[in-house]
Enzyme design. Structure first.
Site, PDB file in Angstrom:
ATOM      1  N   GLY A  11       0.829  -1.212   0.000  1.00 33.95           N
ATOM      2  CA  GLY A  11       0.000   0.000   0.000  1.00 33.95           C
ATOM      3  C   GLY A  11       0.860   1.257   0.000  1.00 33.95           C
ATOM      4  N   ASP A  34       1.075  -8.920   2.158  1.00 42.47           N
ATOM      5  CA  ASP A  34      -0.053  -8.212   1.544  1.00 42.47           C
ATOM      6  C   ASP A  34      -0.999  -9.262   0.973  1.00 42.47           C
ATOM      7  OD1 ASP A  34      -0.240  -4.965   0.551  1.00 42.47           O
ATOM      8  OD2 ASP A  34      -1.690  -6.385  -0.269  1.00 42.47           O
ATOM      9  N   ILE A  35      -2.227  -8.849   0.682  1.00 44.53           N
ATOM     10  CA  ILE A  35      -3.226  -9.792   0.171  1.00 44.53           C
ATOM     11  C   ILE A  35      -2.907 -10.210  -1.270  1.00 44.53           C
ATOM     12  CG2 ILE A  35      -4.855  -8.044  -0.688  1.00 44.53           C
ATOM     13  CD1 ILE A  35      -7.085  -9.873   0.620  1.00 44.53           C
ATOM     14  N   ARG A  36      -2.086  -9.401  -1.957  1.00 40.31           N
ATOM     15  CA  ARG A  36      -1.703  -9.748  -3.327  1.00 40.31           C
ATOM     16  C   ARG A  36      -0.189  -9.710  -3.425  1.00 40.31           C
ATOM     17  NH1 ARG A  36      -0.790  -4.359  -5.555  1.00 40.31           N
ATOM     18  NH2 ARG A  36      -1.205  -3.068  -3.763  1.00 40.31           N
ATOM     19  N   TYR A 142     -15.120   4.931   8.626  1.00 42.25           N
ATOM     20  CA  TYR A 142     -13.661   4.959   8.808  1.00 42.25           C
ATOM     21  C   TYR A 142     -13.312   5.553  10.180  1.00 42.25           C
ATOM     22  CZ  TYR A 142      -8.797   6.208   7.493  1.00 42.25           C
ATOM     23  OH  TYR A 142      -7.430   6.340   7.415  1.00 42.25           O
TER      24      TYR A 142
HETATM   25  C1  AKB Z   1      -8.010   9.295   4.024  1.00 37.27           C
HETATM   26  O1  AKB Z   1      -8.176  10.339   3.381  1.00 37.27           O
HETATM   27  O2  AKB Z   1      -8.879   8.435   4.186  1.00 37.27           O
HETATM   28  C2  AKB Z   1      -6.657   9.068   4.670  1.00 37.27           C
HETATM   29  C3  AKB Z   1      -6.658   9.569   6.073  1.00 37.27           C
HETATM   30  C4  AKB Z   1      -6.524  11.010   6.347  1.00 37.27           C
HETATM   31  O3  AKB Z   1      -6.770   8.799   6.975  1.00 37.27           O
HETATM   32  N1  AKB Z   1      -5.627   9.693   3.897  1.00 37.27           N
END
Ligand code: AKB
Length: 320
Positions: A11, A34-36, A142
Site C-alpha cells: 500500500g 499483503d493480500i496480493r 472509517y
Molecule cells: C483518508 O483520506 O482516508 C486518509 C486519512 C486522512 O486517513 N488519507
C-alpha cells in the site's frame, strides 16, 4: 535487532516503509505481507514476502511465529471514501484485521504499531488546532473504525501489557505508490495532473483545510515512535502528527512556483466533501513533540519541490 512483520506492505505507506525498515534493520529482518503479490514490486524483490489476508487470524499468527518476529506493524485497512461506500466490509476488514494483529502481538509478545488518522475526529471536535485529547464522535465508518482501534490498542496495552504505539496521520503525500480511496488523495493527484496536463479538477472544494504530511516525515515518525523510550510515552496510541494545514488553492500556488501556467478548477464530490468537512482544519502535535521528539522536515514549498522533481523522474521512466 528488531524483526518486523508488516501488513498492507504494497500500500501507500507500506511500499516506502518496508524499504526504509530494510535499510535500517536489514532486508531479512522485515517480513512484508499483503493480500496480493506483485513479482515486479521492489518490496517483493528486496526481501521476505508472504501473501496474507489480514482477516485470517490463524495465518497471521502462524506467519509471525514462523518468522520469529518481535514487532508487528499493521497497515492494511480501507481508507475513508472506500469505507463510506462499503461500510460493512470496512468494519470487517479494518476491525477484524486489527484485532487479529493485536492477538498475534499479545500471544507472541511483540511490539505493535498501527496508524490512526485525523478521520478519528468528527464534526463536534474543535476544528482548529485540535487538541490531542478531545471530543471524538466521528460520523464516518472509517472514523468509527479509527476511534475503536485507538481504544482497542489502549486496551491491549493496559490489560495485556502489549507495547502498542500509534499516530493519527493526516493526509499523506508521496510519489511512490498512489493512495486509494482516501479523502485527502486530491493532494497527491494534483501533482500527477500538474505534470501530465498542467491542470487539475479538484473533488475537494476551495477553502477546505486539512492536515497533510510528506511521506518521508511520516516514515520518520513511525521509526522514532517505535524507538522511543516507553517510560516517556503518556499517550502511546494515536499521537496527533502533522506538517501543514492546507487547502487546494495553497497546493496550486505552491505548484505555480514551478509550473506557472498550472490551472485549478473544481467539481466537488459531495461524499468526500462531507467527510472532509467533518474533519479538523488543523491539529495540534505538541504531545508527539514533547513525548518522543516528533518533528516534520517538509513544509508545503519544500515538499512541492521534491514531489515535482521525483514525480517527473518517475513519469519519464514510465514513458521511456
Ligand atoms: C483518508 O483520506 O482516508 C486518509 C486519512 C486522512 O486517513 N488519507
Amino acid at each position: 535487532m528488531k524483526k518486523i512483520l508488516v501488513t498492507g506492505a504494497l500500500g501507500q505507506i507500506g511500499s516506502e516503509l518496508i524499504m526504509k525498515l530494510r535499510d535500517i534493520y536489514g532486508a531479512d529482518q522485515v517480513i512484508a505481507t499483503d493480500i496480493r503479490k506483485n513479482e515486479e514490486d521492489p518490496v517483493v524483490q528486496s526481501g521476505p514476502f508472504e501473501v496474507l489476508d489480514v482477516t485470517d487470524g490463524n495465518r497471521m499468527f502462524e506467519l509471525a511465529k514462523k518468522h520469529g518476529v518481535d514487532t508487528i506493524m499493521h497497515l492494511a485497512a480501507l481508507l475513508s471514501a472506500t469505507a463510506e461506500a462499503k461500510p460493512l466490509l470496512a468494519w470487517n476488514l479494518n476491525m477484524g484485521g486489527l484485532v487479529n494483529a493485536l492477538e498475534a502481538a499479545r500471544e507472541l509478545n511483540c511490539q505493535f504499531f498501527t496508524p490512526s488518522s485525523i478521520g478519528a475526529f468528527g464534526p463536534t471536535t474543535p476544528k482548529d488546532n485540535t487538541p490531542q485529547d478531545t471530543i471524538q464522535r466521528p460520523t464516518t465508518m472509517y472514523g468509527v473504525n479509527k476511534v475503536s482501534g485507538e481504544l482497542l490498542c489502549d486496551y491491549y496495552h493496559q490489560k495485556f501489557g502489549v507495547d502498542t504505539r500509534g499516530v493519527r496521520f493526516p493526509g499523506l503525500i508521496s510519489y511512490v505508490a498512489p493512495p486509494g480511496g482516501g479523502t485527502t488523495d486530491y493532494a497527491v493527484d494534483i501533482y500527477y495532473k500538474a505534470i501530465q496536463h498542467g491542470a487539475y479538477t479538484s473533488y475537494i472544494g476551495k477553502g477546505t483545510y486539512m492536515d497533510m504530511m510528506y511521506m518521508p516525515d511520516a516514515l520518520n515518525a513511525i521509526v522514532s515512535l517505535m524507538e522511543a523510550d516507553a517510560s516517556k510515552l503518556i499517550h502511546r496510541n494515536a499521537f496527533n502528527v502533522t506538517a501543514m494545514s492546507i487547502e487546494p488553492e495553497d497546493v496550486a500556488a505552491a505548484i505555480r512556483k514551478h509550473i506557472p501556467e498550472f490551472t485549478l478548477s473544481y467539481e466537488v464530490d459531495p461524499v468526500r466533501q462531507a467527510i472532509a468537512d467533518s474533519w479538523p482544519n488543523s491539529i495540534d502535535a505538541t504531545a508527539a513533540m514533547q513525548e518522543w521528539g516528533f518533528k516534520a522536515e517538509y513544509d508545503l514549498d519544500k515538499m512541492t519541490e521534491d514531489m515535482l522533481a521525483k514525480l517527473r523522474g518517475k513519469l519519464l521512466q514510465q514513458v521511456g
